[in-house]
Design a protein around this motif. Structure first.
Motif, PDB file in Angstrom:
ATOM      1  N   SER A  12      -7.582  -7.198   2.786  1.00  0.00           N
ATOM      2  CA  SER A  12      -6.273  -7.592   1.919  1.00  0.00           C
ATOM      3  C   SER A  12      -5.157  -7.016   2.264  1.00  0.00           C
ATOM      4  O   SER A  12      -4.052  -7.608   2.054  1.00  0.00           O
ATOM      5  N   LEU A  13      -5.172  -5.480   2.464  1.00  0.00           N
ATOM      6  CA  LEU A  13      -3.953  -4.750   2.602  1.00  0.00           C
ATOM      7  C   LEU A  13      -3.299  -5.273   4.063  1.00  0.00           C
ATOM      8  O   LEU A  13      -2.036  -5.337   4.075  1.00  0.00           O
ATOM      9  N   ARG A  17       1.249  -7.361   4.512  1.00  0.00           N
ATOM     10  CA  ARG A  17       2.470  -6.991   5.203  1.00  0.00           C
ATOM     11  C   ARG A  17       2.193  -6.976   6.599  1.00  0.00           C
ATOM     12  O   ARG A  17       1.184  -6.730   7.080  1.00  0.00           O
ATOM     13  N   PRO A  18       3.063  -7.048   7.339  1.00  0.00           N
ATOM     14  CA  PRO A  18       3.159  -7.111   8.944  1.00  0.00           C
ATOM     15  C   PRO A  18       2.285  -5.870   9.410  1.00  0.00           C
ATOM     16  O   PRO A  18       1.661  -5.936  10.451  1.00  0.00           O
ATOM     17  N   LEU A  25      -2.869   3.521   5.026  1.00  0.00           N
ATOM     18  CA  LEU A  25      -4.066   3.008   4.538  1.00  0.00           C
ATOM     19  C   LEU A  25      -5.106   4.036   4.094  1.00  0.00           C
ATOM     20  O   LEU A  25      -5.825   3.662   3.135  1.00  0.00           O
ATOM     21  N   ALA A  26      -4.997   5.256   4.643  1.00  0.00           N
ATOM     22  CA  ALA A  26      -6.272   6.162   4.355  1.00  0.00           C
ATOM     23  C   ALA A  26      -5.730   6.442   2.650  1.00  0.00           C
ATOM     24  O   ALA A  26      -6.672   6.533   1.762  1.00  0.00           O
ATOM     25  N   THR A  27      -4.397   6.649   2.338  1.00  0.00           N
ATOM     26  CA  THR A  27      -3.944   6.884   0.892  1.00  0.00           C
ATOM     27  C   THR A  27      -4.450   5.792   0.031  1.00  0.00           C
ATOM     28  O   THR A  27      -4.869   6.068  -1.138  1.00  0.00           O
ATOM     29  N   GLY A  57       6.668   4.622  14.692  1.00  0.00           N
ATOM     30  CA  GLY A  57       6.720   3.227  14.562  1.00  0.00           C
ATOM     31  C   GLY A  57       5.495   2.594  14.753  1.00  0.00           C
ATOM     32  O   GLY A  57       5.532   1.268  14.892  1.00  0.00           O
ATOM     33  N   GLY A  58       4.378   3.062  15.096  1.00  0.00           N
ATOM     34  CA  GLY A  58       3.055   2.324  15.406  1.00  0.00           C
ATOM     35  C   GLY A  58       2.275   2.050  14.198  1.00  0.00           C
ATOM     36  O   GLY A  58       2.906   2.430  12.967  1.00  0.00           O
ATOM     37  N   GLY A  59       1.079   1.819  14.340  1.00  0.00           N
ATOM     38  CA  GLY A  59       0.284   1.417  13.098  1.00  0.00           C
ATOM     39  C   GLY A  59      -0.635   0.394  13.473  1.00  0.00           C
ATOM     40  O   GLY A  59      -1.065   0.105  14.431  1.00  0.00           O
ATOM     41  N   TYR A  60      -1.206  -0.226  12.380  1.00  0.00           N
ATOM     42  CA  TYR A  60      -2.288  -1.317  12.370  1.00  0.00           C
ATOM     43  C   TYR A  60      -1.479  -2.857  11.880  1.00  0.00           C
ATOM     44  O   TYR A  60      -0.577  -2.763  10.954  1.00  0.00           O
ATOM     45  N   ARG A  61      -1.886  -3.764  12.519  1.00  0.00           N
ATOM     46  CA  ARG A  61      -1.528  -5.103  11.913  1.00  0.00           C
ATOM     47  C   ARG A  61      -2.483  -6.243  12.246  1.00  0.00           C
ATOM     48  O   ARG A  61      -3.502  -5.916  13.498  1.00  0.00           O
TER      49      ARG A  61
END
Length: 313
Positions: A12-13, A17-18, A25-27, A57-61
């Protein structure tokens, strides 16, 4: 929070958003970044395409393709989707009705009872106003045209004009416009080097050419369709100058009935058409601002006669 619930919450998260930073996410999930990485790996193993980039600038999408993730909807969103699907079962696009009915049946299976009651109540109490016999659009044709518009790619297709003449067209598509009754493709006709509107129900055998194009100054597709459907087919065209700015006039007058052309900051010109004076006279009397009839002269005479008749009454 058990694992299954946490995975659904993570999906859902990712849908909301992109891109998400792992720490965020952990928080939000009240877990460690290591658990986030494990949960992402679990979702990937189930077929969900989740991309990850390390560093600033990275992360999950959530990437495109793969299996469709479950839609996690709020109550109001679920009702809106169900009502929209119910309306689509009576659409004029062939193939959509059956697909909409199938999707609605699947959605009803997972809707809570209280929401099913809301959807059923809306369906039982809402009746569409009959619009007469409307042309049916081939869903596959519509999909090809829309994809070509999106990708700015040329099209070839067979086209039947209003008088039944068949022709082959090569065009650069811009946009599809739906008037509520009919669908139109707005495109630049390459052979005629001019902008044209094509009724989608008259288009057959569309093929994408693979040739890309670019528009430097394309026309307003809605205005082009309005011009072609509201003015061109009719014998009499009324021109009325009104003392109001064009933006205000456009908000008040539907483009399916009236074309608004700006004159200056405080006035604009209205154009509407018909085959005889009666509907033009009626439309003129509905204008809520001070106006001056520019053309045709017989419309001025008809409006004056009506005004005198109403005053005498």
């Amino acid at each position: 929070m058990d694992t299954a619930t946490r995975l659904l919450r993570l999906l859902s998260l990712l849908q909301s958003r992109p891109q998400w930073d792992g720490a965020e996410l952990a928080t939000r999930l009240d877990i460690t970044p290591r658990t986030v990485r494990r949960d992402v790996a679990r979702l990937r193993s189930l077929g969900y395409p989740i991309d990850a980039e390390a560093g600033i600038g990275g992360g999950y999408r959530l990437g495109p393709g793969g299996r469709l993730p479950p839609l996690l909807l709020e109550d109001e969103e679920a009702v809106a989707v169900a009502v929209g699907l119910r309306a689509a079962t009576t659409a004029t696009v062939s193939g959509v009705e059956e697909a909409a009915a199938s999707a609605l049946a699947k959605l009803n299976q997972v809707l809570p009872a209280r929401l099913r009651e809301q959807v059923s109540a809306i369906g039982a109490q809402v009746t569409a106003l009959p619009q007469g016999e409307l042309p049916t659009i081939d869903g596959e044709v519509l999909t090809i045209l829309a994809a070509a518009c999106r990708d700015t790619e040329g099209l070839r297709f067979a086209y039947r004009t209003h008088d039944g003449t068949d022709s082959a067209r090569s065009v650069e598509p811009l946009r599809i416009v739906h008037t509520g009754r009919r669908w139109y493709l707005v495109a630049r006709d390459r052979d005629r080097d001019a902008w044209r509107t094509f009724r989608v129900d008259r288009i057959t055998h569309p093929e994408r050419t693979g040739i890309r194009h670019h528009f430097d100054n394309p026309p307003d597709p809605v205005a082009l369709v309005a011009e072609g459907t509201n003015i061109a087919p009719w014998q009499l065209v009324a021109r009325v100058r009104v003392q109001v700015d064009a933006e205000t006039a456009r908000k008040a007058l539907p483009p399916s009935e009236v074309i608004v052309d700006p004159i200056d900051a405080h006035s604009c010109e209205l154009r509407f058409a018909a085959n005889d004076l009666s509907p033009l006279t009626f439309q003129t009397t509905r204008i809520p601002w001070p106006f001056e009839i520019l053309d045709p002269p017989e419309l001025r005479t008809a409006v004056h006669a009506l005004a005198h008749r109403l005053l005498n009454a």
